[in-house]
Design an enzyme around this catalytic site. Structure first.
Site, mmCIF file in Angstrom:
data_model
loop_
_atom_site.group_PDB
_atom_site.id
_atom_site.type_symbol
_atom_site.label_atom_id
_atom_site.label_comp_id
_atom_site.label_asym_id
_atom_site.label_seq_id
_atom_site.Cartn_x
_atom_site.Cartn_y
_atom_site.Cartn_z
ATOM 1 N N TYR A 303 0.548 -1.395 -0.085
ATOM 2 C CA TYR A 303 -0.340 -0.266 0.238
ATOM 3 C C TYR A 303 0.847 0.846 0.031
ATOM 4 O O TYR A 303 1.977 1.288 0.560
ATOM 5 C CB TYR A 303 -0.984 0.070 1.020
ATOM 6 C CG TYR A 303 -2.243 -1.411 1.042
ATOM 7 C CD1 TYR A 303 -2.400 -1.863 0.099
ATOM 8 C CD2 TYR A 303 -2.459 -0.869 2.462
ATOM 9 C CE1 TYR A 303 -3.295 -2.597 0.314
ATOM 10 C CE2 TYR A 303 -2.958 -2.707 2.614
ATOM 11 C CZ TYR A 303 -3.454 -3.861 1.318
ATOM 12 O OH TYR A 303 -4.086 -4.781 1.551
ATOM 13 N N GLU A 377 -16.799 -2.059 24.032
ATOM 14 C CA GLU A 377 -17.329 -1.317 23.077
ATOM 15 C C GLU A 377 -18.743 0.233 23.311
ATOM 16 O O GLU A 377 -19.510 1.069 22.856
ATOM 17 C CB GLU A 377 -19.007 -2.899 23.201
ATOM 18 C CG GLU A 377 -18.653 -3.410 22.462
ATOM 19 C CD GLU A 377 -19.549 -5.055 22.444
ATOM 20 O OE1 GLU A 377 -18.993 -5.747 21.407
ATOM 21 O OE2 GLU A 377 -20.395 -4.854 23.455
#
Length: 399
Positions: A303, A377
């Site tokens: 990349y 979370e």
């Protein structure tokens, strides 16, 4: 608008968590994300957003339209998992042997779906279009971003103009949950794989004068290659060359015919990256030649360097401050990891930021790409709101 987005993100959190856990249980590797793509498409339809499926094989693209015409901005999430055996002990651990969402793409996908719902709910309040990009195969070169670009994700699609800007975010266990990090300019490195095969003449280690010692040659080659970086790197351009594998199939009294070496070259500048490839090749070949050996050099390009647009990064920071407060926004250092989001930023202005998901009190500090990596979370509420706020703010500024 920020207050409304914040409130809607709080309401959406249980569903975002549910989606994240569902995706986490059923991880899929690059270009195999069929079940994940189906879940994304069905969730979008339930929100009243019609998806475009099969983009780059398993990618999904969708559009949320505002009440009035305007520019298009894109939000991107990656959806693939890693070939890692999970060791978190969570009750929603991976049900697929040897595959795990160890890089947080389950969270990325769930948050973008949550943001889609918020944007759709508030669509009468803003003008323009938000393109939702659910991209496969971020973890495996040549990368899903490259393929999605080839298939038109940055151009006109579904009756909408191409995006004037694109945003992405990545969970980051090293930051406390709910912190947002951003950096303008050079941010993440290019990543290329370097493979060397040094060939000499093996034989009995007690008679090196009659041989060409490939093991000795590799030592000189590796030392010489470090000078490629230290003596040629342009000032102010970080880069590194590291070799993590050397294989010499000899013994205490046997010199091998060949030595294989594998490593990585990383840089923050594309011009220097291209020049360094030639220098690495020439230095390795000529050093081996000086000892009567040969060196075969293979550079597998990965990349490119990820450079955040400076103006967009400033806008991202302002959006983050408005959402979470100045004390919860972090100015990031350069990061030597790589991301195929860089392919997007080569084509259109873009900004890639990070969301803290660590929680030391709960032991959630294991790094990315590890068997115990997970997220706090509670941070998904912030990440969901942030994506929606980025799109609305950028559209209000005329993209």
């Amino acid at each position: 608008m920020t207050d409304r987005i914040r409130a809607l993100a709080a309401d959406a959190l249980p569903e975002v968590v549910r989606l994240r856990r569902a995706i986490h249980r059923r991880p899929e590797l690059a270009f195999q994300e069929h079940e994940t793509a189906a879940l994304i498409a069905e969730t979008l339809r339930q929100l009243g957003i019609e998806p475009i499926t099969g983009v780059a094989q398993t990618g999904v693209v969708a559009h949320v339209e505002g009440a009035r015409p305007g520019p298009t901005v894109a939000l991107r999430a990656d959806i693939d998992a890693l070939p890692i055996t999970e060791a978190t002990g969570l009750d929603f651990s991976s049900e697929t042997d040897g595959v795990m969402h160890a890089c947080g793409h389950d969270a990325h996908t769930a948050m973008l779906l949550g943001a889609a719902g918020i944007l759709h709910e508030l669509r009468e309040e803003w003008a323009g279009t938000v393109r939702l990009v659910f991209q496969p195969s971020e973890e495996k070169a040549p990368g899903g971003a490259h393929v999605m670009i080839e298939e038109g994700v940055l151009g006109p699609m579904g009756g909408h103009d191409g995006p004037a800007a694109i945003f992405g975010q990545h969970v980051f266990p090293e930051l406390a949950a709910g912190l947002i990090g951003v950096r303008g300019g050079m941010f993440m490195a290019s990543a290329d794989e370097i493979y060397l095969t040094i060939r000499g003449q093996g034989g009995h280690a007690a008679a090196p004068e009659a041989l060409v010692d490939a093991v000795l040659v590799q030592a000189h080659v590796l030392t010489a290659l470090q000078a490629v970086i230290s003596r040629n790197r342009p000032p102010g351009v970080p880069s590194l060359l590291s070799f993590g594998k050397v294989v010499a199939e000899g013994a205490t009294n046997i010199l091998p015919d060949a030595v294989q070496i594998e490593g990585t070259f990383r840089s923050m500048d594309e011009d220097w990256r291209a020049r360094a490839h030639g220098l690495i090749r020439r230095t390795a070949e000529k050093t081996a030649q000086a000892f009567g050996a040969t060196c075969e050099v293979e550079v597998r390009e990965g990349y490119p360097a990820l450079v955040n647009d400076a103006a967009l990064a400033a806008a991202v920071r302002e959006t983050a401050v408005a959402l979470v407060g100045e004390d919860r926004v972090v100015d990031l250092p350069m990061w030597y990891a790589s991301e195929d989001f860089a392919f997007y930023t080569q084509q259109v202005p873009g900004c890639f930021s990070v969301l803290g998901v660590g929680n030391e009190a709960e032991g959630i500090t294991h790094g990315l790409h590890t068997p115990r990596m997970t997220v706090d979370e509670a941070a998904l509420e912030t990440g969901t709101a942030f994506l929606a706020a980025l799109a609305v703010r950028q559209l209000a500024a005329g993209a």
